[in-house]
Enzyme design. Structure first.
Site: not given
Length: 455
Positions: A156-157
């Site tokens: 998700s980064v």
């Protein structure tokens, strides 16, 4: 840092990469001799004196490195990480590495000594051949710099990169609306959101804060394969960063000609491809530093044998990936995430950036630092408390001590560790014992124990 062998040759880390600068040159005597090996009359002789090796001035910050080491080690223990962990802190504007931590690592002074756990594995191996093989594998494993030499799925980064692409291409804005019902289907492939009931209607700002996979699948499809691939390359994911450390790994990813809608969907939220932590931190830095992909580096200066500056490393920019305006929007979006999303991010701050408070969920013996890495002054601490009160809409006539305890309650509700909050309160001359004697203090502990029933 790395280490050297018995002949002082650099074998790992900075010792290896900068071996020529650190080793120096051996002295020698050049003389004319005959076939018998004896000196010739009127012989020629020249003495070349040895030159001592130089030294390095690193970009590492002692305080930041200590903090990264400490919390990385704690996280690995808490979450029972089997394949070690890595943490990198970089100045987003210059590329200077302020901290690089890998755990479990090794003592550079005793590089051939295994950890007690690994040594136990070797000792329990009966076959001598297998024992030697295992020992060699474990030594190479502990020497391997996970931040540079290993790749992983960023997850998700990476959504920050996808958002930056869509914003730069004017496909979305921070108020664009996305709907999440808990899942999404692309070309027959189903993807689920971590919130199975769905987030409903949300803006881009909220989608990032919610870390919503379906929203970013939609954004990825808007971007398209060709544009996504173009920016994936521009952000540096298809090339090594060139950091001044040996053994940098290459990424593995979907080439444009082999990327379909399914691959695009999973890539848009950071899955189905692998990059190094160094590649990722450089790309994320570019989303917030004005859009520039900078050259990461570990060394600030190279000194000669007399400690005079031989070379100074200056900031090197590879290219501008996104515009200043897009980057400004990304800073706004990620600030929103820090305030409303990830519990370990910034939970309170002053807009001018003079003082900042980091929400920690681990015990801390260094209180809450400001941006310069020093403990906050009393004045800075109270400025922060007042900023929280204003932001939270608390009455201005409330007593400072009650406001402080309200702030402490807010911290533990957002994931901060109780002991760390106690230390923060102690910064204002309230001891732990005294703190427990006040109703407001007991409320702080009650909130914490409710959120952490095993504590």
């Amino acid at each position: 840092l790395g280490f050297v062998g018995s002949d002082d040759q650099g074998l790992s880390g900075l010792e290896s990469y900068y071996d020529n600068e650190l080793t120096g040159t051996a002295g020698r005597v050049v003389a004319a001799k005959n076939a018998m090996g004896t000196n010739m009359p009127f012989s020629y002789e020249k003495v070349e004196n040895a030159v001592k090796g130089g030294s390095l001035v690193l970009t590492l910050d002692n305080y930041v490195q200590y903090t990264a080491d400490k919390y990385l080690e704690s996280a690995i223990e808490e979450y029972q990480i089997a394949e070690r962990g890595a943490a990198v802190v970089m100045n987003v504007n210059t590329g200077a590495i302020l901290a690089m931590s890998v755990k479990g690592d090794f003592d550079p002074n005793e590089p051939f000594t295994l950890s007690s756990a690994d040594q136990k594995k070797v000792s329990e191996t009966a076959d001598e051949g297998e024992k030697k093989k295992l020992q060699s594998e474990l030594l190479n494993r502990q020497w391997r710099n996970k931040a540079v030499s290993d790749t992983y799925e960023p997850g998700s980064v990476f959504k920050a990169v996808t958002a930056a692409i869509a914003l730069e291409e004017n496909l979305v804005n921070k108020n664009s609306s996305f709907f999440c019902n808990g899942h999404a289907t692309v070309a027959g492939q189903s993807y689920h959101c971590h919130k199975t009931t769905g987030h409903g209607s949300q803006t881009l700002m909220q989608a990032i804060s919610n870390s919503c996979n379906p929203a970013f699948i939609t954004i990825g499809q808007l971007v398209g394969v060709s544009t996504f691939s173009k920016y994936f390359k521009a952000f540096g994911f298809t090339e090594k960063t060139g950091i001044d450390l040996p053994g940098e790994a290459s990424s593995t990813y979907h080439k444009e000609e082999k990327m379909g809608p399914v691959e695009l969907a999973s890539s848009s939220f950071g899955q189905s491809f692998n990059v190094t932590p160094m590649q990722l931190i450089c790309a994320i830095a570019a989303t917030v530093n004005g859009g520039y992909l900078v050259q990461p580096h570990m060394v600030e200066k190279i000194l000669d044998e007399n400690n005079k500056v031989k070379k100074t490393v200056v900031t090197s920019t590879k290219r501008q990936v996104i515009s200043e305006s897009t980057s400004a929007t990304m800073r706004e979006l990620l600030n929103f995430v820090a305030e409303n999303g990830a519990k370990n991010a910034l939970v309170a701050y002053l807009k001018d950036g003079r003082e900042s408070l980091l929400g920690e969920n681990k015990d801390s013996d260094v209180l809450y630092p400001n941006c310069s890495g020093r403990e906050m002054s009393r004045q800075g601490f109270w400025k922060l408390i007042k900023a929280y009160g204003k932001k939270a809409g608390i009455k201005s006539d409330i007593t400072p001590h009650t406001l402080r305890h309200s702030f402490a309650t807010h911290l533990v509700e957002n994931g901060a560790d109780l002991k760390a909050v106690q230390q923060m309160l102690g910064h204002s001359d309230i001891s732990t014992t005294q703190m427990y004697m006040t109703p407001a203090s007991r409320r702080v502990r009650e909130v914490y124990e409710k959120a952490h029933p095993k504590a």
